[in-house]
Scaffold this motif. Sequence first.
Motif, PDB file in Angstrom:
ATOM      1  N   SER A  82       0.770  -1.247   0.229  1.00 16.19           N
ATOM      2  CA  SER A  82       0.360  -0.492  -0.325  1.00 16.19           C
ATOM      3  C   SER A  82       1.043   1.552  -0.475  1.00 16.19           C
ATOM      4  O   SER A  82       1.693   1.113   0.327  1.00 16.19           O
ATOM      5  N   ASN A  83       0.137   2.021  -0.580  1.00 18.20           N
ATOM      6  CA  ASN A  83       0.809   3.824  -0.605  1.00 18.20           C
ATOM      7  C   ASN A  83       0.215   4.675   0.838  1.00 18.20           C
ATOM      8  O   ASN A  83       0.952   6.051   0.446  1.00 18.20           O
ATOM      9  N   GLU A  84      -0.930   4.139   1.195  1.00 17.87           N
ATOM     10  CA  GLU A  84      -1.451   4.665   2.403  1.00 17.87           C
ATOM     11  C   GLU A  84      -1.399   4.737   3.454  1.00 17.87           C
ATOM     12  O   GLU A  84      -1.120   5.266   4.532  1.00 17.87           O
ATOM     13  N   PHE A  85      -0.612   2.907   3.272  1.00 19.33           N
ATOM     14  CA  PHE A  85      -0.664   2.422   4.933  1.00 19.33           C
ATOM     15  C   PHE A  85       0.526   1.844   5.483  1.00 19.33           C
ATOM     16  O   PHE A  85       1.045   1.411   4.083  1.00 19.33           O
ATOM     17  N   PRO A  86       1.122   2.291   6.711  1.00 20.43           N
ATOM     18  CA  PRO A  86       2.761   1.051   6.593  1.00 20.43           C
ATOM     19  C   PRO A  86       2.753   0.360   7.398  1.00 20.43           C
ATOM     20  O   PRO A  86       1.243  -0.593   7.670  1.00 20.43           O
ATOM     21  N   VAL A  87       3.387  -1.169   6.803  1.00 15.67           N
ATOM     22  CA  VAL A  87       3.775  -2.470   7.406  1.00 15.67           C
ATOM     23  C   VAL A  87       3.167  -3.040   8.667  1.00 15.67           C
ATOM     24  O   VAL A  87       3.452  -1.432   9.713  1.00 15.67           O
ATOM     25  N   GLY A  88       2.880  -3.959   8.794  1.00 19.55           N
ATOM     26  CA  GLY A  88       1.785  -4.110  10.507  1.00 19.55           C
ATOM     27  C   GLY A  88       0.647  -3.656   9.902  1.00 19.55           C
ATOM     28  O   GLY A  88      -0.006  -4.678  10.813  1.00 19.55           O
ATOM     29  N   THR A  89       0.077  -2.705   8.959  1.00 22.27           N
ATOM     30  CA  THR A  89      -1.341  -2.198   9.276  1.00 22.27           C
ATOM     31  C   THR A  89      -2.433  -3.921   9.382  1.00 22.27           C
ATOM     32  O   THR A  89      -1.684  -4.166   7.518  1.00 22.27           O
ATOM     33  N   THR A  90      -3.564  -4.054   9.707  1.00 19.09           N
ATOM     34  CA  THR A  90      -3.965  -4.617   8.561  1.00 19.09           C
ATOM     35  C   THR A  90      -5.137  -4.291   7.805  1.00 19.09           C
ATOM     36  O   THR A  90      -6.033  -3.179   8.561  1.00 19.09           O
ATOM     37  N   LEU A  91      -5.346  -4.858   6.361  1.00 13.57           N
ATOM     38  CA  LEU A  91      -6.288  -4.364   5.820  1.00 13.57           C
ATOM     39  C   LEU A  91      -7.838  -5.288   5.138  1.00 13.57           C
ATOM     40  O   LEU A  91      -7.391  -6.698   4.981  1.00 13.57           O
ATOM     41  N   LYS A  92      -9.017  -4.998   5.273  1.00 10.66           N
ATOM     42  CA  LYS A  92     -10.110  -6.290   4.561  1.00 10.66           C
ATOM     43  C   LYS A  92     -10.289  -4.847   3.228  1.00 10.66           C
ATOM     44  O   LYS A  92     -10.990  -4.209   3.224  1.00 10.66           O
TER      45      LYS A  92
END
Length: 208
Positions: A149-159
């Motif tokens: 992603s270009n919006e969220f840092p590494v480790g963020t959980t997305l559904k």
Amino acid sequence: MSRKKSFSRKKKIALLVGAVALVGGTAVAMTGTSQASVECDGLNTALANNQRFIDGQRAAPDALSDARIKNRQDVIEEIRRKQAASGCEVGAGDTGAAPPAEAPPAEAAPPAGGGEDGAGSDPGRAGEVVCAGSTVTLSGEAGAPAASSNEFPVGTTLKVTNLDNGKSTTVQVTAASGSCALLNDAAFEQVREPSKFLIRNARIERVG
């Protein structure tokens, strides 16, 4: 003598204030440069990853390679637009093996957060829908289900939910890319429709 001393004191104070302002300005400039460098590095990496995927498909093609290559060229063009909007070197990270798309793709993801490069957009709170209107495609990377992603840092959980078939996958961001959510092969397989390599009607949520 007292007037001379007073003037000398004022002059020293003025020089000190000027020096502090100069140091502060330099720190701000360095911080801005560092942030821009991180963003450009992420876009360069995403472009290189997509180009390598195209190279692999051309080296060992199968019945679906043409569709995969066309889809990935569309992603590369979107990354190049984001590089230009962010002031990065356009095409940095490109191996040059694949020709650019002849025209802007109709299915290119719309800008996130109202800006072409997504700068300044609010990633949102946990459980909140983010990057509304974004399409979702795959990165071509192997491994366990994951996203970049270009919006969220590494480790963020997305559904990520494919609203056309109701399928969803919950993954962690493991790398930077040129999209709000770019799924790797394993994650994309969990939500894709047969023979389609682009999710036009997607819902992306931050869940952790």
